[in-house]
Design a protein around this motif. Sequence first.
Motif, PDB file in Angstrom:
ATOM      1  N   ILE A  54       0.923  -0.714  -0.061  1.00  0.00           N
ATOM      2  CA  ILE A  54       0.124   0.046  -0.372  1.00  0.00           C
ATOM      3  C   ILE A  54       0.450   1.079   0.025  1.00  0.00           C
ATOM      4  O   ILE A  54       2.549   1.381  -0.115  1.00  0.00           O
ATOM      5  CB  ILE A  54      -0.733   0.035   0.852  1.00  0.00           C
ATOM      6  N   THR A  55       0.322   2.063  -0.257  1.00  0.00           N
ATOM      7  CA  THR A  55       1.208   3.734   0.094  1.00  0.00           C
ATOM      8  C   THR A  55       1.418   4.056   0.921  1.00  0.00           C
ATOM      9  O   THR A  55       0.636   3.477   2.015  1.00  0.00           O
ATOM     10  CB  THR A  55      -0.118   4.679  -0.816  1.00  0.00           C
ATOM     11  N   PRO A  56       2.471   4.631   1.304  1.00  0.00           N
ATOM     12  CA  PRO A  56       3.147   5.293   2.472  1.00  0.00           C
ATOM     13  C   PRO A  56       1.996   5.845   3.191  1.00  0.00           C
ATOM     14  O   PRO A  56       2.293   5.576   4.758  1.00  0.00           O
ATOM     15  CB  PRO A  56       3.994   6.176   1.879  1.00  0.00           C
ATOM     16  N   SER A  57       1.073   7.138   2.901  1.00  0.00           N
ATOM     17  CA  SER A  57      -0.149   7.501   3.205  1.00  0.00           C
ATOM     18  C   SER A  57      -0.293   6.649   4.711  1.00  0.00           C
ATOM     19  O   SER A  57      -1.802   7.103   5.200  1.00  0.00           O
ATOM     20  CB  SER A  57      -0.586   8.501   2.291  1.00  0.00           C
ATOM     21  N   GLU A  58      -1.232   5.293   3.390  1.00  0.00           N
ATOM     22  CA  GLU A  58      -1.730   4.094   4.066  1.00  0.00           C
ATOM     23  C   GLU A  58      -1.263   3.235   5.705  1.00  0.00           C
ATOM     24  O   GLU A  58      -1.946   2.520   6.054  1.00  0.00           O
ATOM     25  CB  GLU A  58      -2.004   3.848   3.179  1.00  0.00           C
ATOM     26  N   LEU A  59      -0.161   3.718   5.468  1.00  0.00           N
ATOM     27  CA  LEU A  59       0.781   2.725   6.811  1.00  0.00           C
ATOM     28  C   LEU A  59       0.410   3.459   8.177  1.00  0.00           C
ATOM     29  O   LEU A  59       0.201   4.653   8.255  1.00  0.00           O
ATOM     30  CB  LEU A  59       2.285   2.569   6.554  1.00  0.00           C
ATOM     31  N   ALA A  60       0.423   2.842   8.683  1.00  0.00           N
ATOM     32  CA  ALA A  60       0.561   3.332  10.259  1.00  0.00           C
ATOM     33  C   ALA A  60       1.635   4.000  11.160  1.00  0.00           C
ATOM     34  O   ALA A  60       2.142   3.618  10.261  1.00  0.00           O
ATOM     35  CB  ALA A  60      -0.459   2.185  11.307  1.00  0.00           C
ATOM     36  N   SER A  61       0.982   4.978  11.876  1.00  0.00           N
ATOM     37  CA  SER A  61       2.064   5.350  12.821  1.00  0.00           C
ATOM     38  C   SER A  61       1.539   5.202  13.934  1.00  0.00           C
ATOM     39  O   SER A  61       0.764   5.671  14.551  1.00  0.00           O
ATOM     40  CB  SER A  61       2.202   6.684  11.775  1.00  0.00           C
ATOM     41  N   ILE A  97      10.360   3.156  24.725  1.00  0.00           N
ATOM     42  CA  ILE A  97       8.892   3.178  24.030  1.00  0.00           C
ATOM     43  C   ILE A  97       9.962   4.008  22.514  1.00  0.00           C
ATOM     44  O   ILE A  97      10.850   4.491  22.569  1.00  0.00           O
ATOM     45  CB  ILE A  97       8.106   4.573  24.637  1.00  0.00           C
ATOM     46  N   VAL A  98       9.179   3.485  21.363  1.00  0.00           N
ATOM     47  CA  VAL A  98       9.600   3.992  19.934  1.00  0.00           C
ATOM     48  C   VAL A  98       8.378   4.453  19.226  1.00  0.00           C
ATOM     49  O   VAL A  98       7.096   3.783  19.467  1.00  0.00           O
ATOM     50  CB  VAL A  98      10.151   2.840  19.668  1.00  0.00           C
ATOM     51  N   GLU A  99       8.238   5.363  18.915  1.00  0.00           N
ATOM     52  CA  GLU A  99       7.931   6.420  17.551  1.00  0.00           C
ATOM     53  C   GLU A  99       7.955   5.603  16.535  1.00  0.00           C
ATOM     54  O   GLU A  99       9.142   5.667  15.492  1.00  0.00           O
ATOM     55  CB  GLU A  99       8.088   7.591  17.641  1.00  0.00           C
ATOM     56  N   VAL A 100       6.758   5.244  16.402  1.00  0.00           N
ATOM     57  CA  VAL A 100       6.669   4.954  14.345  1.00  0.00           C
ATOM     58  C   VAL A 100       5.967   5.659  13.813  1.00  0.00           C
ATOM     59  O   VAL A 100       5.371   6.432  13.529  1.00  0.00           O
ATOM     60  CB  VAL A 100       7.262   3.770  14.307  1.00  0.00           C
ATOM     61  N   SER A 101       6.364   5.894  12.843  1.00  0.00           N
ATOM     62  CA  SER A 101       5.691   6.778  11.316  1.00  0.00           C
ATOM     63  C   SER A 101       6.369   5.589  10.159  1.00  0.00           C
ATOM     64  O   SER A 101       7.443   5.307   9.113  1.00  0.00           O
ATOM     65  CB  SER A 101       6.750   7.695  11.308  1.00  0.00           C
ATOM     66  N   GLN A 102       4.758   5.058   9.463  1.00  0.00           N
ATOM     67  CA  GLN A 102       4.766   4.270   8.168  1.00  0.00           C
ATOM     68  C   GLN A 102       5.676   2.980   8.358  1.00  0.00           C
ATOM     69  O   GLN A 102       5.687   2.958   8.083  1.00  0.00           O
ATOM     70  CB  GLN A 102       5.412   5.395   6.856  1.00  0.00           C
ATOM     71  N   LEU A 103       4.693   2.453   9.249  1.00  0.00           N
ATOM     72  CA  LEU A 103       5.377   1.113   9.985  1.00  0.00           C
ATOM     73  C   LEU A 103       4.799  -0.302   8.793  1.00  0.00           C
ATOM     74  O   LEU A 103       3.935  -0.401   8.470  1.00  0.00           O
ATOM     75  CB  LEU A 103       4.452   0.470  11.030  1.00  0.00           C
ATOM     76  N   GLN A 104       5.927  -0.720   8.536  1.00  0.00           N
ATOM     77  CA  GLN A 104       5.694  -1.915   7.455  1.00  0.00           C
ATOM     78  C   GLN A 104       5.803  -3.231   8.259  1.00  0.00           C
ATOM     79  O   GLN A 104       5.412  -4.182   7.796  1.00  0.00           O
ATOM     80  CB  GLN A 104       6.468  -1.461   6.455  1.00  0.00           C
ATOM     81  N   ARG A 105       6.794  -3.190   9.283  1.00  0.00           N
ATOM     82  CA  ARG A 105       7.221  -4.601   9.756  1.00  0.00           C
ATOM     83  C   ARG A 105       7.854  -4.091  11.051  1.00  0.00           C
ATOM     84  O   ARG A 105       8.265  -3.007  11.434  1.00  0.00           O
ATOM     85  CB  ARG A 105       8.101  -5.748   9.242  1.00  0.00           C
ATOM     86  N   MET A 106       7.106  -4.883  12.270  1.00  0.00           N
ATOM     87  CA  MET A 106       7.724  -5.029  13.395  1.00  0.00           C
ATOM     88  C   MET A 106       8.374  -6.715  14.304  1.00  0.00           C
ATOM     89  O   MET A 106       7.246  -7.287  13.874  1.00  0.00           O
ATOM     90  CB  MET A 106       7.104  -4.007  13.945  1.00  0.00           C
ATOM     91  N   PHE A 107       9.390  -7.243  14.782  1.00  0.00           N
ATOM     92  CA  PHE A 107       9.518  -8.343  15.206  1.00  0.00           C
ATOM     93  C   PHE A 107      10.722  -8.640  16.342  1.00  0.00           C
ATOM     94  O   PHE A 107      11.362  -7.303  16.695  1.00  0.00           O
ATOM     95  CB  PHE A 107      10.003  -8.899  14.215  1.00  0.00           C
ATOM     96  N   ILE A 108      10.944  -9.524  16.972  1.00  0.00           N
ATOM     97  CA  ILE A 108      11.536  -9.351  17.853  1.00  0.00           C
ATOM     98  C   ILE A 108      12.135 -11.191  17.491  1.00  0.00           C
ATOM     99  O   ILE A 108      12.111 -11.387  17.324  1.00  0.00           O
ATOM    100  CB  ILE A 108      10.953  -9.350  19.770  1.00  0.00           C
TER     101      ILE A 108
END
Length: 133
Positions: A54-61, A97-108
């Motif tokens: 999806i487009t960057p503006s549609e990614l979660a922040s 605590i991390v601020e994210v913008s246009q989140l694509q993936r997150m893992f541990i």
Amino acid sequence: MSSCSTNNFCCPVTCDKNFFPNQPLIAIKRCTPVRSPCDNTTETDIYIAPQPQITPSELASGFISLINTSRDCTITLTVVDEAGTVPYPIIAQDSIIVEVSQLQRMFIVCDGPDPLDFCTGTLEVDLQYISFA
């Protein structure tokens, strides 16, 4: 006297009527336990953006909070967003605590002295995105 439309001191953010999106803002708020092997190889996905791409503006922040309640394991939270791929190591009994913008993936990935042990913690996610449907 100047108006907000011409004075940045009065109105540091845009005074445009379209400042707030016409589309609904969707919130994702989750609090969940974390448990993963301390083997330094197992990637535990926490978030993956919907596909097709999806487009960057549609990614979660938003914000991610991770509390490592392990005794010996280090949890590395890796975030893939507009800043790139950034690992955040959290030692045992610590948090971040991390601020994210246009989140694509997150893992541990967890690492510790005993690969048969498990890291534990609590993850809190507070994300927003604009609904384009």
